[in-house]
Design a protein around this motif. Structure first.
Motif, PDB file in Angstrom:
ATOM      1  N   GLU A  16      35.292  41.072  61.606  1.00 49.46           N
ATOM      2  CA  GLU A  16      36.320  40.710  60.643  1.00 49.46           C
ATOM      3  C   GLU A  16      36.838  41.995  59.999  1.00 49.46           C
ATOM      4  O   GLU A  16      36.052  42.845  59.575  1.00 49.46           O
ATOM      5  CB  GLU A  16      35.729  39.793  59.573  1.00 49.46           C
ATOM      6  CG  GLU A  16      36.764  39.192  58.670  1.00 49.46           C
ATOM      7  CD  GLU A  16      36.156  38.170  57.723  1.00 49.46           C
ATOM      8  OE1 GLU A  16      36.489  38.247  56.522  1.00 49.46           O
ATOM      9  OE2 GLU A  16      35.355  37.329  58.170  1.00 49.46           O
ATOM     10  N   LYS A  59      40.631  42.212  54.387  1.00 45.99           N
ATOM     11  CA  LYS A  59      41.756  41.329  54.047  1.00 45.99           C
ATOM     12  C   LYS A  59      42.877  42.133  53.407  1.00 45.99           C
ATOM     13  O   LYS A  59      42.655  43.165  52.792  1.00 45.99           O
ATOM     14  CB  LYS A  59      41.311  40.233  53.073  1.00 45.99           C
ATOM     15  CG  LYS A  59      40.204  39.347  53.607  1.00 45.99           C
ATOM     16  CD  LYS A  59      40.718  38.456  54.691  1.00 45.99           C
ATOM     17  CE  LYS A  59      39.603  37.511  55.145  1.00 45.99           C
ATOM     18  NZ  LYS A  59      39.616  37.252  56.539  1.00 45.99           N
ATOM     19  N   ASN A  60      44.099  41.628  53.538  1.00 43.14           N
ATOM     20  CA  ASN A  60      45.237  42.238  52.883  1.00 43.14           C
ATOM     21  C   ASN A  60      45.965  41.168  52.084  1.00 43.14           C
ATOM     22  O   ASN A  60      45.693  39.979  52.224  1.00 43.14           O
ATOM     23  CB  ASN A  60      46.171  42.926  53.885  1.00 43.14           C
ATOM     24  CG  ASN A  60      46.713  41.966  54.911  1.00 43.14           C
ATOM     25  OD1 ASN A  60      45.962  41.284  55.582  1.00 43.14           O
ATOM     26  ND2 ASN A  60      48.022  41.892  55.029  1.00 43.14           N
ATOM     27  N   ASP A  61      46.883  41.578  51.234  1.00 41.32           N
ATOM     28  CA  ASP A  61      47.537  40.674  50.300  1.00 41.32           C
ATOM     29  C   ASP A  61      48.682  39.862  50.908  1.00 41.32           C
ATOM     30  O   ASP A  61      49.087  38.868  50.341  1.00 41.32           O
ATOM     31  CB  ASP A  61      48.086  41.462  49.101  1.00 41.32           C
ATOM     32  CG  ASP A  61      46.977  42.167  48.333  1.00 41.32           C
ATOM     33  OD1 ASP A  61      45.807  41.760  48.476  1.00 41.32           O
ATOM     34  OD2 ASP A  61      47.284  43.123  47.597  1.00 41.32           O
ATOM     35  N   GLY A  70      48.721  43.569  57.937  1.00 39.27           N
ATOM     36  CA  GLY A  70      47.347  44.038  58.108  1.00 39.27           C
ATOM     37  C   GLY A  70      47.255  45.269  58.984  1.00 39.27           C
ATOM     38  O   GLY A  70      48.157  46.111  59.009  1.00 39.27           O
ATOM     39  N   LYS A 105      50.552  38.235  54.590  1.00 42.75           N
ATOM     40  CA  LYS A 105      50.446  37.953  56.017  1.00 42.75           C
ATOM     41  C   LYS A 105      51.328  38.919  56.798  1.00 42.75           C
ATOM     42  O   LYS A 105      52.411  39.286  56.352  1.00 42.75           O
ATOM     43  CB  LYS A 105      50.880  36.504  56.276  1.00 42.75           C
ATOM     44  CG  LYS A 105      50.564  36.030  57.663  1.00 42.75           C
ATOM     45  CD  LYS A 105      50.876  34.566  57.832  1.00 42.75           C
ATOM     46  CE  LYS A 105      50.474  34.163  59.230  1.00 42.75           C
ATOM     47  NZ  LYS A 105      50.600  32.755  59.448  1.00 42.75           N
ATOM     48  N   GLY A 131      43.204  38.991  61.511  1.00 43.47           N
ATOM     49  CA  GLY A 131      42.328  39.918  60.806  1.00 43.47           C
ATOM     50  C   GLY A 131      41.037  40.197  61.548  1.00 43.47           C
ATOM     51  O   GLY A 131      39.975  40.301  60.934  1.00 43.47           O
TER      52      GLY A 131
END
Length: 189
Positions: free
Chosen positions: A40, A43-45, A50, A47, A18
Motif C-alpha cells: 500500500e 495516501k494523498n488528499d 498520487g 484522487k 494506491g
C-alpha cells in the motif's frame, strides 16, 4: 515502473488504487514477470494525484548508501520520497527546496541520472524538467535544485502531457508524452 537490476524486481505503481506491485523478473529469461507482493502506498488528499513517478536509485548513487526506490507524488501533497528497495517500509520524504516547487507545479515522472545520481523530475503542468541533487544532512535527505529547463518542440511549443522520463546507460534522457505517444531523446554531450 522501475526495475531493480540487482534483485531483478520490476515495480509498478498504480496511482488510482494506491498500490505498489513487485514482480520477480529476469529479462534475459524470456518469461513473463511474476507478481510477488503488493504494497500500500501513502495516501494523498485528492484522487488521481498520487504516485505518478517511480525510479530505482542504486546504492552507489544513493545519499543514504542503500539502494532505494524514488516515489514522485503528483500533487496534494506534491512530494518526493525514498522507499526501501524491496518496496516496503515507511517512506522517507525528501525535503525539497522551494525552488523545485517553483519550477514544477506538479510531478509527472522521475528518473535517476546513472552518471551523477541527480534526480530529474518532470512537471506536466509546467512543461519543465528539474534536475535535483540529493544530499544527506544527518537523518534528513534534502533535494537541491541544480537547474531546470523547459521541454519544447522544435517550433518552441511546450511539450504537452510529459508523463515519463528515463535514462540509458550513456546518460541520454528520454521523454515520453502521453497524448501523442512520442518518445523524444535528449542526447548527452
Amino acid at each position: 515502473v522501475a526495475f531493480d537490476p540487482v534483485r531483478q524486481h520490476l515495480f509498478v505503481a498504480r496511482e488510482e488504487s494506491g498500490e505498489l506491485l513487485r514482480y520477480e523478473w529476469d529479462p534475459a529469461s524470456g518469461k513473463a514477470p511474476k507478481l510477488e507482493k503488493t504494497f500500500e502506498l501513502p495516501k494523498n488528499d485528492t484522487k488521481n494525484k498520487g504516485v505518478e513517478g517511480l525510479s530505482y536509485l542504486p546504492e552507489d548513487l544513493s545519499p543514504t548508501g542503500k539502494p532505494q526506490l524514488l516515489l514522485a507524488n503528483e500533487g496534494k501533497p506534491r512530494r518526493l520520497s525514498l522507499l526501501d528497495d524491496g518496496g516496503g517500509g515507511k517512506p522517507l520524504e525528501v525535503k525539497l527546496e522551494r525552488e523545485v516547487f517553483a519550477v514544477c507545479r506538479d510531478f509527472s515522472a522521475v528518473a535517476v541520472d546513472p552518471r551523477t545520481g541527480h534526480v530529474f523530475l518532470s512537471s506536466d503542468e509546467s512543461a519543465t524538467v528539474a534536475q535535483v541533487k540529493l544530499v544527506r544532512d544527518g537523518n534528513v535527505v534534502r533535494g537541491q535544485l541544480v537547474q531546470s529547463f523547459p521541454l519544447r518542440t522544435g517550433k518552441d511549443k511546450a511539450l504537452e502531457r510529459v508523463e515519463g522520463l528515463a535514462f540509458n546507460d550513456k546518460g541520454d534522457l528520454f521523454v515520453l508524452t502521453e497524448n501523442d505517444g512520442d518518445l523524444r531523446a535528449l542526447s548527452r554531450k
